[in-house]
Design an enzyme around this catalytic site. Structure first.
Site, short mmCIF file in Angstrom:
data_model
loop_
_atom_site.label_atom_id
_atom_site.label_comp_id
_atom_site.label_asym_id
_atom_site.label_seq_id
_atom_site.Cartn_x
_atom_site.Cartn_y
_atom_site.Cartn_z
N ASP A 44 -5.64 -15.53 6.00
CA ASP A 44 -4.25 -15.97 5.96
C ASP A 44 -3.84 -16.71 7.23
OD1 ASP A 44 -3.83 -15.12 3.41
OD2 ASP A 44 -2.90 -13.22 3.96
N GLN A 91 -13.41 -17.45 1.64
CA GLN A 91 -12.58 -17.34 0.45
C GLN A 91 -11.36 -18.25 0.46
OE1 GLN A 91 -12.54 -15.68 3.18
NE2 GLN A 91 -11.50 -13.72 3.02
N SER A 106 -12.84 -10.86 -2.44
CA SER A 106 -11.56 -10.32 -1.98
C SER A 106 -11.73 -8.88 -1.53
CB SER A 106 -10.50 -10.40 -3.08
OG SER A 106 -9.31 -9.77 -2.66
N ARG A 153 0.83 -1.21 0.00
CA ARG A 153 0.00 0.00 0.00
C ARG A 153 0.85 1.26 0.00
NH1 ARG A 153 -2.53 -4.26 1.54
NH2 ARG A 153 -4.81 -4.45 1.59
#
Length: 401
Positions: free
Chosen positions: A290, A312, A154, A25
């Protein structure tokens, strides 16, 4: 090839590597800024180096930690390798790069979804071809200033549009998002670059203007989670460079470890985890997907049935539900695949040969599992950890000495 022998105890300390999420980012915001930025202590991994190459393609000049943005963004060809963040952010930013930009990748990234982001850009009047890589964007101008994005597959779809909005100004309405904390990380990084915005429920109105700045990349809870789990399972581990109030999704590991039964002590910039009586887990990790591989490792040692789910999990670097199920079964752990997760009956793993599925988090999680297994475990594809944590095994050996 790496061989991992079981250990009697894990005890030590290490410094968490820089955050991959913040590094991505910060690099893109430095590209979009007015004036030079410095990104200090970034993570250098395959994924973040793909982002560095992407912002260079868009016209940024990069000299070590210094990034000078272009006056106007350039179109070109971007190879995101296997980095979903690089690819999705690049697709959005290409909307304001005059000309034709092709975003491509390799491996499983070519199978991962982009549809929610593509539809949102098309609704803004941007010509985008393709729903999966390679994707072609004909950029230059954005016709509208309001967009709705379906982020059910996402959160990166929403983050990509927020980054675009920081340059041109947009009202972004985020529908049905997964992994919400990643959106908070995006907003926190935008604030550090002087971006102003207002929030009302699921709508975020972003005002144009990114200022060059000096940004220090925080430590990464995602990478630290493997060592914190090792402390919970086998002894005591202290990880430095973790900020207490960081919105990173994987800071949730602290709550999960407490629920798991571990002793967790949180300092201002460190976390210490110590083994205690273990309990099964029943958890939905849709907001922190994650962590799924390392949570499965914890469940493998807790007597009884654990259920770990997430929306997901089949759309990551691998189908992580299947990948974890295969490896746990090879380690002698009873496991059952669900559509959206796993049922795991904890016990005593045995040594086995890891199937990496070319997924960095699978390899790191199985390395942690191996530390308490009955017998030697073999990892043949250890290099896949370079995607996010090139020094993982060096740090692992550090807490085993």
């Amino acid at each position: 090839m790496i061989r991992i022998a079981p250990v009697d105890e894990v005890k030590g300390s290490l410094k968490a590597p820089p955050s991959k999420s913040y590094t991505h980012r910060a690099y893109f915001l430095a590209l979009l800024a007015e004036g030079r930025s410095k990104v200090l202590e970034p993570l250098f991994s395959r994924d973040t180096l793909a982002t560095l190459e992407a912002i260079k393609t868009f016209g940024a000049l990069v000299d070590r930690d210094s990034i000078v943005p272009p006056g106007e963004l350039s179109a070109g060809y971007i190879n995101a390798l296997e980095s979903g963040t690089t690819a999705r952010f690049s697709v959005a930013i290409a909307a304001i790069a005059k000309g034709k930009t092709t975003i491509d990748g390799i491996g499983r990234l070519r199978e991962r979804p982009f549809d929610g982001l593509v539809m949102a850009l098309q609704s803004l009047g941007v010509k985008v071809l393709g729903n999966r890589l390679p994707i072609v964007v004909y950029g230059g101008s954005v016709e509208k200033r309001k967009v709705e994005v379906n982020a059910s597959k996402s959160s990166q779809f929403a983050s990509a549009l927020l980054l675009l909005a920081s340059r041109i100004g947009l009202e972004v309405e985020i529908v049905n998002p997964v992994s919400r904390p990643y959106i908070e990380v995006t907003l926190k990084t935008m604030e550090a670059f002087g971006v102003e915005f207002e929030r009302f429920e699921n709508k975020i109105s972003v005002y144009p203007g990114v200022r060059g700045t000096k940004f220090n990349v925080p430590g990464d809870y995602s990478s630290a989670s493997f060592f914190l789990a090792a402390g919970a399972l086998y002894g005591k581990v202290r990880v430095e460079n973790l900020q207490r109030d960081d919105p990173q999704a994987d800071a949730k590991i602290l709550d999960v470890l407490e629920e798991f039964g571990a002793n967790v002590r949180v300092g201002r910039s460190h976390v210490e985890v110590e083994r205690n009586e273990l309990r099964p887990l029943n958890i939905d990790c849709s907001d922190f997907p994650d962590l799924f591989p390392v949570l499965a490792v914890l469940a493998s040692y807790a007597e009884g049935k654990s259920v770990i789910t997430g929306r997901q999990l089949r759309f990551k670097e691998s189908d992580r539900i299947h990948a974890i199920a295969v490896n746990l079964a090879r380690a002698g752990i009873r496991v059952r695949e669900l559509q959206n997760g796993l049922e795991i009956w904890g016990g005593k793993p045995k040594g086995f040969e890891v199937v990496s599925f070319n997924d960095h988090r699978i390899v790191m999680a199985m390395a942690v599992l191996a530390l308490g297994a009955d017998g030697e475990t073999i990892v043949r594809d250890e290099q896949v950890v370079s995607k996010s944590y090139p020094n993982f095994f060096e740090d692992l050996w550090r807490i085993l000495q």
